[in-house]
Design an enzyme around this catalytic site. Structure first.
Site, PDB file in Angstrom:
ATOM      1  N   ASP A  30      37.975  51.092  45.796  1.00 13.83           N
ATOM      2  CA  ASP A  30      36.850  50.294  45.305  1.00 13.83           C
ATOM      3  C   ASP A  30      35.779  50.221  46.404  1.00 13.83           C
ATOM      4  OD1 ASP A  30      36.624  47.954  42.867  1.00 13.83           O
ATOM      5  OD2 ASP A  30      35.240  47.796  44.556  1.00 13.83           O
ATOM      6  N   SER A  95      32.479  44.703  34.691  1.00 15.00           N
ATOM      7  CA  SER A  95      31.095  45.021  35.071  1.00 15.00           C
ATOM      8  C   SER A  95      30.779  46.503  34.926  1.00 15.00           C
ATOM      9  CB  SER A  95      30.809  44.570  36.505  1.00 15.00           C
ATOM     10  OG  SER A  95      31.636  45.253  37.421  1.00 15.00           O
ATOM     11  N   HIS A 100      39.124  50.946  33.463  1.00 10.31           N
ATOM     12  CA  HIS A 100      39.691  51.129  34.809  1.00 10.31           C
ATOM     13  C   HIS A 100      40.763  50.090  35.076  1.00 10.31           C
ATOM     14  CE1 HIS A 100      36.056  48.616  35.114  1.00 10.31           C
ATOM     15  NE2 HIS A 100      36.658  47.960  36.095  1.00 10.31           N
TER      16      HIS A 100
HETATM   17  P1  5GP Z   1      35.060  45.413  36.918  1.00 12.42           P
HETATM   18  O1  5GP Z   1      34.292  44.212  37.375  1.00 12.42           O
HETATM   19  O2  5GP Z   1      34.295  46.198  35.888  1.00 12.42           O
HETATM   20  O3  5GP Z   1      36.458  45.122  36.491  1.00 12.42           O
HETATM   21  O4  5GP Z   1      35.234  46.320  38.194  1.00 12.42           O
HETATM   22  C1  5GP Z   1      34.338  47.288  38.582  1.00 12.42           C
HETATM   23  C2  5GP Z   1      34.674  47.642  40.008  1.00 12.42           C
HETATM   24  O5  5GP Z   1      34.019  48.846  40.329  1.00 12.42           O
HETATM   25  C3  5GP Z   1      34.202  46.594  41.032  1.00 12.42           C
HETATM   26  O6  5GP Z   1      35.320  46.143  41.782  1.00 12.42           O
HETATM   27  C4  5GP Z   1      33.213  47.355  41.892  1.00 12.42           C
HETATM   28  O7  5GP Z   1      33.273  47.004  43.250  1.00 12.42           O
HETATM   29  C5  5GP Z   1      33.592  48.802  41.662  1.00 12.42           C
HETATM   30  N1  5GP Z   1      32.501  49.740  41.761  1.00 12.42           N
HETATM   31  C6  5GP Z   1      31.287  49.628  41.147  1.00 12.42           C
HETATM   32  N2  5GP Z   1      30.526  50.704  41.451  1.00 12.42           N
HETATM   33  C7  5GP Z   1      31.277  51.504  42.238  1.00 12.42           C
HETATM   34  C8  5GP Z   1      31.047  52.760  42.865  1.00 12.42           C
HETATM   35  O8  5GP Z   1      29.985  53.379  42.750  1.00 12.42           O
HETATM   36  N3  5GP Z   1      32.058  53.287  43.602  1.00 12.42           N
HETATM   37  C9  5GP Z   1      33.258  52.640  43.746  1.00 12.42           C
HETATM   38  N4  5GP Z   1      34.178  53.238  44.495  1.00 12.42           N
HETATM   39  N5  5GP Z   1      33.509  51.451  43.177  1.00 12.42           N
HETATM   40  C10 5GP Z   1      32.532  50.888  42.434  1.00 12.42           C
END
Ligand code: 5GP
Ligand code: ZN
Length: 114
Positions: A30, A95, A100
């Site tokens: 992440d 987000s 994932h």
């Molecule tokens: P969600 O909030 O959708 O469950 O998690 C999305 C995750 O993706 C977040 O923890 C965020 O830090 C990670 N994330 C968002 N954009 C990127 C990116 O461009 N690269 C990586 N490696 N992680 C990302």
């Protein structure tokens, strides 16, 4: 999906610190880790969230979770444990709209979530 950041990571057009990839799934650290161990697993196929998995995706979740388990152990969480999380849509705090699995470990995590 052209504007999906995780599709771009899967395609290699956006860099990521990859832990694993095969023809169906990908794991990478992440970008904003919330614990000493924090990585994500995604299907290569653009599926917006867990509610939109279809019958054609049979076996995919098992594949993601089995690899999550293997990598969690590899990353040193075998003894202390880890949290395996799938956020879904607005109420779930999602987000990035590409399915994932989060794996977080390396410290004690609070519960319940806020
Ligand atoms: P969600 O909030 O959708 O469950 O998690 C999305 C995750 O993706 C977040 O923890 C965020 O830090 C990670 N994330 C968002 N954009 C990127 C990116 O461009 N690269 C990586 N490696 N992680 C990302
Ligand atoms: Zn996508």
């Amino acid at each position: 999906m052209n504007d999906c950041i995780f599709c771009k990571i899967a395609a290699g057009t956006i860099p990521a610190r990859k832990l694993f990839e095969d023809e169906a799934i990908l794991a990478f650290h992440d970008a904003t880790p919330q614990a000493p161990v924090h990585f994500l697993l995604i299907p290569r196929k653009h599926i917006p969230n867990i509610l939109e998995l279809g019958p054609e995706d049979e076996g995919l979740l098992e594949r993601l979770l089995n690899k999550a388990r293997e990598l969690a152990v590899e990353q040193g969480c075998g003894e202390g444990g880890a949290r395996f999380v799938i956020n879904c849509k607005a109420d779930g705090g999602q987000s990035v709209d590409h399915l994932h699995v989060h794996v977080l470990g390396g410290r004690a995590l609070g519960w319940p979530p806020g």
